[in-house]
Scaffold this active site. Structure first.
Site, mmCIF file in Angstrom:
data_model
loop_
_atom_site.group_PDB
_atom_site.id
_atom_site.type_symbol
_atom_site.label_atom_id
_atom_site.label_comp_id
_atom_site.label_asym_id
_atom_site.label_seq_id
_atom_site.Cartn_x
_atom_site.Cartn_y
_atom_site.Cartn_z
ATOM 1 N N ASP A 166 -9.158 -4.721 -5.858
ATOM 2 C CA ASP A 166 -8.755 -3.866 -4.742
ATOM 3 C C ASP A 166 -9.828 -2.804 -4.511
ATOM 4 O O ASP A 166 -10.177 -2.051 -5.404
ATOM 5 C CB ASP A 166 -7.414 -3.202 -5.071
ATOM 6 C CG ASP A 166 -6.781 -2.515 -3.882
ATOM 7 O OD1 ASP A 166 -7.518 -2.112 -2.959
ATOM 8 O OD2 ASP A 166 -5.548 -2.387 -3.867
ATOM 9 N N HIS A 186 -7.507 -5.508 -1.335
ATOM 10 C CA HIS A 186 -6.285 -4.794 -0.953
ATOM 11 C C HIS A 186 -5.292 -5.717 -0.249
ATOM 12 O O HIS A 186 -4.086 -5.575 -0.401
ATOM 13 C CB HIS A 186 -6.641 -3.614 -0.055
ATOM 14 C CG HIS A 186 -5.529 -2.638 0.109
ATOM 15 N ND1 HIS A 186 -4.919 -2.008 -0.948
ATOM 16 C CD2 HIS A 186 -4.889 -2.178 1.223
ATOM 17 C CE1 HIS A 186 -3.974 -1.191 -0.509
ATOM 18 N NE2 HIS A 186 -3.936 -1.287 0.799
ATOM 19 N N SER A 199 0.834 -1.192 0.000
ATOM 20 C CA SER A 199 0.000 0.000 0.000
ATOM 21 C C SER A 199 0.875 1.250 0.000
ATOM 22 O O SER A 199 1.579 1.515 -0.972
ATOM 23 C CB SER A 199 -0.948 -0.039 1.200
ATOM 24 O OG SER A 199 -1.966 0.913 1.065
#
Length: 816
Positions: free
Chosen positions: A740, A774, A667
C-alpha cells in the site's frame, strides 16, 4: 432457550465457530462461480472524442491482470513505483487494442497494433487528425501514432522512451512530437553496494517541516543514484509525417519532469529536478528549476528555482513562483501564482494569492494580473481574447469562486462568474465545454457571445445532468437540455456552434454507458456496448433518503436481490465513507443517481447482493461542524447517529430486521468501520479494507484534520480506533495490500490493529495481499477478497442468531 440462559450468553447462540489456524495459510480462494463469471466478464472500451469532433477513439481494455504481472520487479523511489526494465511506471497493462468510429458514417474500424503489449499515454494532436501513444512490451517503451482518417497506426520510435514522467507532447503543428528518451550517456544501471559507505543521516535545521506520511521515499545514496539514472532523459523532437525517422535532440540530458511547448511553437517551458534529493519528501517536493528554452535547447531565461519543499505548512504552498504554465491564448506568455501570505493558510490576511504574467522574450519585468482573497488554483483560458476563468478557494469556509479575468488588462476588476460552497452540489454550475484555439490549445469555448456548460445537475431527486448556455456579457444562464426519465445521460460535447447537436453518454440500470448523438428530436446510437453481466438485471436499485436524530438528511443507494419479496427481512451490509461538511444543508444533499448502470466489478460490495444480502451503498456518514479545525471532535458520535438512522430506516422499509447488520468500508471507510465497532453495538461484524487506525502514526494531519498531534493529542487519541481496540467485541475482517502506497495507510496500520484486537481477546482475521497497493488489481487478489468477505458475513451476520466464536483450548492455540 430460557431467558436466563440467553441473558448469560449476551443474547448470542454459541455455535462453536472457529477460523482455524491452518485455513489462515491457505492459498488464493475463489468466491461462488456466478461471481467469478461476473468478474471475468469483458470490459467495455474507454472512449475519447477527437478535438475536431470527427472521430471517436475506442480503447479496448484487458480483464483483470494475473498476479504474475503485479509481481514484476519494482523500484520504489521518490514516491514513485518504477519498472527499471522498461524505464517507466510499474503496473499491469490496461489498454490492449484500438478502434475508431467515423462520426459521420458511424463505421467502426479496428486499428492494428502489436500483440501482447500495453498501450498508454494517449494524446490527441491539436487538429484531431492523429493520436500518439506509448507501446510497452517486456523490456522497453516505444511511440506509435494512429492516423484517424486511415484508421492505421505506425511505429515512430521502437524503444528507449523514458516514461518515468510525461513522455509525450504535441507541437501546435500536429506534425511534431516532443518525446523524452533515455540518454545514451547515462551508462550502466547503478548497482547497490553490498557494503555501505556510511550511515544514512538526516538533520532538522530549526524550522518547521511538517511532512505527511509519504511512502516509497528514497532511503539512501543507492536509491538516489538509481532514481537519477531512471529519471534522467534526453528531450527530442520527432517529425511524425516523415517516411524515415528523424529525431532531433534538444539540449543536454537532464532530470526533466515536464516539457511544455509554447502555444506559438517558438519556446519550451522545461522543468527539472535538482540534486541532492531528499529522503523526507517525494519527487514533487524536490528542489527544482523552471526555464524557458529555444527549440534548439538554448536557455532563454530562468523563471523559478526552488529548494527542497519540506517546510511547507500543512495545507499550504511554497513561497515564490509556483504553478508556472503557458497562457493558452498567447503565443509565448507565461503565467504563475505567488503567495501573499508566505504560503501559510494559518496567516490571517485580506489577500492570500496573486497571479502574474511574463511575455517573451522573458527579459522584462513580470506584471501582476490580479490579487485574490483566497488561494488561487489556476486559470482556464477562453477563446475570447485573453480572458480566462480564474478560480480561488477558501479552505476554511470551503467557498469556491470563479472570476472572468482579462489577462490583457492587468489590475482590471474581474467579473464574478460563480460563488458557492464547494460542498453545495445543488449549486454547481458545471464545467465549460472546450475548443481548440488557433494555437491548438484547449480553451473554454465562447461561441456567438456565449459559453456552454455541462454538469451533474445534483438535485433532491438525484443527479440530472444538464447542458446550459451562459451569456458571456450578462452571465445569464439558460438550460438547453436536462436528463430525464429512468436513465442517466450526460453531455460529452456539443457538435454545432448553437449547441443544438451534441453527444451524450447514456446508461440505465441494465445498459452500460454508450455514446449517443442528439440532433433535435433525433437520437442516434453511436456505440452499442453490451451489458457484461445481464444475469444481474433484476437486482432492485433505489436511491433512498432518511434522517438522523439531529435532523441532518442522509441518503444511500439501496440494492435488493433479484428474488426479494416484500415482507422478507434480509441480512444487511452498510458500505460507507465519512466526509466532513461545514453545514447540515450541504451534508444532506442527495448525490448520485439510481438510474446509473449497475456495474459490478472488482471488489465491489454489490457482489454481496447476489448472495442474499441487502446493500446500502454510499450510505452518507457526514461529520458536520462550522469550524473545520474542530469538526472531528464529534466524529464518533456523528458516525453512530448516522449508522443508527441507516439501520432504523432499513427496519422501517421492511427489508431489514435491525439485528443482522454489518458495516464495511475502504480506506477512511475502514477507519470508520473500526470506530463503529468500538463505539457502538449496532453491528454483528465489520469488514475494513486498507485502513488507518492509529493516528499518532500520522501526526501531521490526516484526511481533513488540520491540527497536528502536538496541538490536539486528546483528539488524536480519541480518533484512533487502535486506542479502543479493547472495545471491539464484534468480529472484524481486515484486508490490506502488502505494498500500500497511500499516504497514511501503511500496511503496519492493519498489522498492529489486528495484534491489538487479538491481544485483547477480540475476533479478527487479517488478510495481507501480496504485491497489492491501496486498491486491489490482480485477478487472484480480487477473487480472494470477495471469497473472504462472503465467508465472513455468512459466518457472523447471515445466521438468524448471532454467533459466538469458539475459543480454542490451549492445545488448539496457535504456537507463536
Amino acid at each position: 432457550m430460557s431467558t436466563l440462559i440467553r441473558a448469560a450468553l449476551g443474547g448470542a447462540l454459541s455455535i462453536g465457530v472457529t477460523i482455524g489456524t491452518a485455513s489462515a495459510q491457505d492459498g488464493y480462494r475463489l468466491p461462488p462461480q456466478e461471481i467469478v463469471d461476473i468478474v471475468d466478464a469483458p470490459n467495455a472500451p474507454y472512449t475519447t472524442l477527437s478535438p475536431n469532433k470527427r472521430h471517436l477513439l475506442l480503447l479496448h481494455r484487458e480483464g483483470l491482470p494475473p498476479i504474475s504481472e503485479m509481481a514484476r520487479p519494482m523500484e520504489r523511489l521518490a514516491g514513485l513505483r518504477l519498472d527499471a526494465e522498461t524505464n517507466g511506471r510499474h503496473g499491469p497493462r490496461s489498454v490492449i487494442g484500438l478502434s475508431v468510429i467515423d462520426m459521420e458514417t458511424g463505421q467502426e474500424t479496428a486499428i492494428t497494433t502489436p500483440d501482447d503489449v500495453g498501450l498508454s499515454g494517449f494524446t490527441w494532436s491539436p487538429d484531431g487528425s492523429k493520436a500518439a501513444f506509448l507501446v510497452t512490451d517486456e523490456d522497453s517503451i516505444g511511440v506509435w501514432v494512429a492516423d484517424m482518417e486511415r484508421a492505421q497506426a505506425r511505429e515512430i520510435i521502437d524503444e528507449g522512451v523514458n516514461a518515468v514522467f510525461s513522455a509525450l507532447d504535441w507541437m501546435s503543428d500536429s506534425e511534431t512530437l516532443l518525446v523524452t528518451l533515455t540518454s545514451d550517456e547515462r551508462g550502466p544501471r547503478p548497482e547497490r553496494a553490498r557494503v555501505p559507505t556510511g550511515p544514512v543521516i538526516q538533520e532538522a535545521a530549526g524550522y518547521e517541516a511538517p511532512v505527511r506520511t509519504y511512502q516509497d521515499l528514497l532511503s539512501d545514496a543507492d536509491d538516489a543514484a538509481l532514481f537519477a539514472w531512471l529519471a534522467g532523459s534526453q528531450i527530442v523532437s520527432v517529425d511524425v509525417t516523415a517516411r524515415r525517422l528523424r529525431v532531433r535532440e534538444i539540449g543536454e540530458p537532464g532530470l526533466y519532469y515536464a516539457v511544455d511547448p509554447a502555444p506559438g511553437g517558438e519556446y519550451l517551458l522545461v522543468e527539472s529536478l535538482e540534486q541532492p534529493f531528499s529522503y523526507d519528501v517525494p519527487w514533487s517536493r524536490f528542489a527544482e528549476t523552471s526555464e524557458v528554452w529555444t527549440m534548439d535547447g538554448d536557455v532563454v531565461a530562468e523563471i523559478a528555482s526552488h529548494g527542497i519543499a519540506d517546510g511547507v505548512p500543512i495545507g499550504g504552498v511554497i513561497e515564490g513562483r509556483r504553478s508556472i504554465t503557458w497562457q493558452d491564448s498567447a503565443a509565448a506568455r507565461l503565467v504563475w501564482a505567488e503567495a501573499l501570505d508566505g504560503g501559510d493558510p494559518r496567516v490571517e490576511t485580506d489577500l492570500r494569492d496573486s497571479a502574474w504574467a511574463l511575455e517573451a522574450p522573458f527579459d522584462g519585468e513580470p506584471v501582476e494580473i490580479a490579487r485574490f482573497e483566497d488561494r488561487y488554483y489556476g486559470t482556464q483560458f477562453t477563446s475570447e481574447g485573453q480572458i480566462g476563468i480564474a478560480t480561488e478557494y477558501d479552505r476554511d469556509t470551503r467557498v469556491v469562486r470563479s472570476w472572468l479575468v482579462d489577462f490583457a488588462a492587468p489590475g482590471a476588476d474581474p467579473r464574478l462568474l460563480n460563488e458557492r460552497s464547494i460542498q453545495d452540489n445543488y449549486a454547481d454550475p458545471g464545467s465549460p465545454l472546450s475548443v481548440r484555439n488557433a494555437y491548438g490549445r484547449s480553451v473554454a469555448a465562447v461561441v456567438d457571445g456565449a459559453m456552454y456548460f455541462t454538469g451533474d445537475g445534483a438535485s433532491a431527486d438525484g443527479d440530472r445532468p444538464f447542458l446550459s448556455r451562459v451569456d458571456f456579457d450578462t452571465l445569464d444562464t439558460e438550460i438547453l437540455w436536462r436528463n430525464s426519465g429512468e436513465n442517466y445521460e450526460r453531455v460529452i460535447d456539443v457538435l454545432t456552434e448553437d449547441g443544438s447537436v451534441f453527444l451524450t453518454s447514456y446508461e440505465d440500470p441494465t445498459t452500460p454507458p454508450n455514446v449517443q448523438r442528439h440532433d433535435g428530436e433525433t437520437v442516434t446510437r453511436i456505440t452499442d456496448f453490451e451489458n457484461p453481466h445481464p444475469q444481474l438485471n433484476d437486482i432492485r436499485k433505489e436511491l433512498i433518503t432518511y434522517e438522523r436524530e439531529d435532523g441532518v438528511p442522509l441518503s444511500a443507494t439501496l440494492y435488493l436481490p433479484a428474488d426479494y419479496e416484500e415482507g422478507d427481512t434480509l441480512p444487511l451490509l452498510i458500505w460507507a465513507y465519512p466526509l466532513e461538511y461545514n453545514s447540515a444543508s450541504d451534508a444532506g444533499q442527495v448525490r448520485g443517481s439510481q438510474y446509473r448502470f449497475s456495474r459490478v466489478a472488482g471488489t465491489s460490495p454489490r457482489f454481496l447482493v447476489t448472495q442474499g444480502y441487502a446493500l446500502m451503498e454510499r450510505a452518507t456518514m457526514p461529520i458536520v461542524g462550522d469550524d473545520p479545525l474542530t469538526v472531528n471532535d464529534t466524529f464518533v458520535d456523528q458516525l453512530v447517529m448516522s449508522a443508527e438512522a441507516a439501520i432504523a430506516d432499513s427496519v422501517a422499509r421492511g427489508y431489514g430486521d435491525g439485528e443482522r447488520v454489518a458495516i464495511a468500508g475502504h480506506s477512511y471507510g475502514a477507519f470508520m468501520t473500526a470506530h463503529l465497532l468500538a463505539g457502538s453495538d449496532l453491528f454483528r461484524a465489520g469488514i475494513a479494507r486498507s485502513g488507518a487506525y492509529n493516528r499518532t502514526l500520522t501526526p501531521f494531519g490526516f484526511q481533513s484534520e488540520r491540527r497536528t498531534y502536538w496541538e490536539a493529542p486528546e483528539s488524536y487519541f480519541m480518533l484512533s480506533p487502535f486506542m479502543h481496540a479493547n472495545d471491539i467485541d464484534e468480529p472484524m475482517l481486515m484486508i490490506h495490500g502488502q505494498m500500500d502506497n497511500n499516504s497514511g495507510t501503511y500496511p503496519i496500520q492493519s498489522e498492529r490493529m489486528f495484534a491489538a484486537v487479538k491481544g485483547n481477546g477480540g475476533t479478527a482475521r487479517l488478510v495481507m495481499l501480496p504485491y497489492e497497493s491501496h486498491g486491489y488489481r490482480a485477478r487472484e487478489s480480487v477473487l480472494h477478497v470477495l471469497a473472504e468477505s462472503i465467508d465472513w458475513l455468512d459466518t457472523y451476520v447471515k445466521p438468524d442468531e448471532p454467533v459466538v466464536p469458539h475459543t480454542p483450548d490451549q492445545g488448539e492455540r496457535e504456537v507463536e
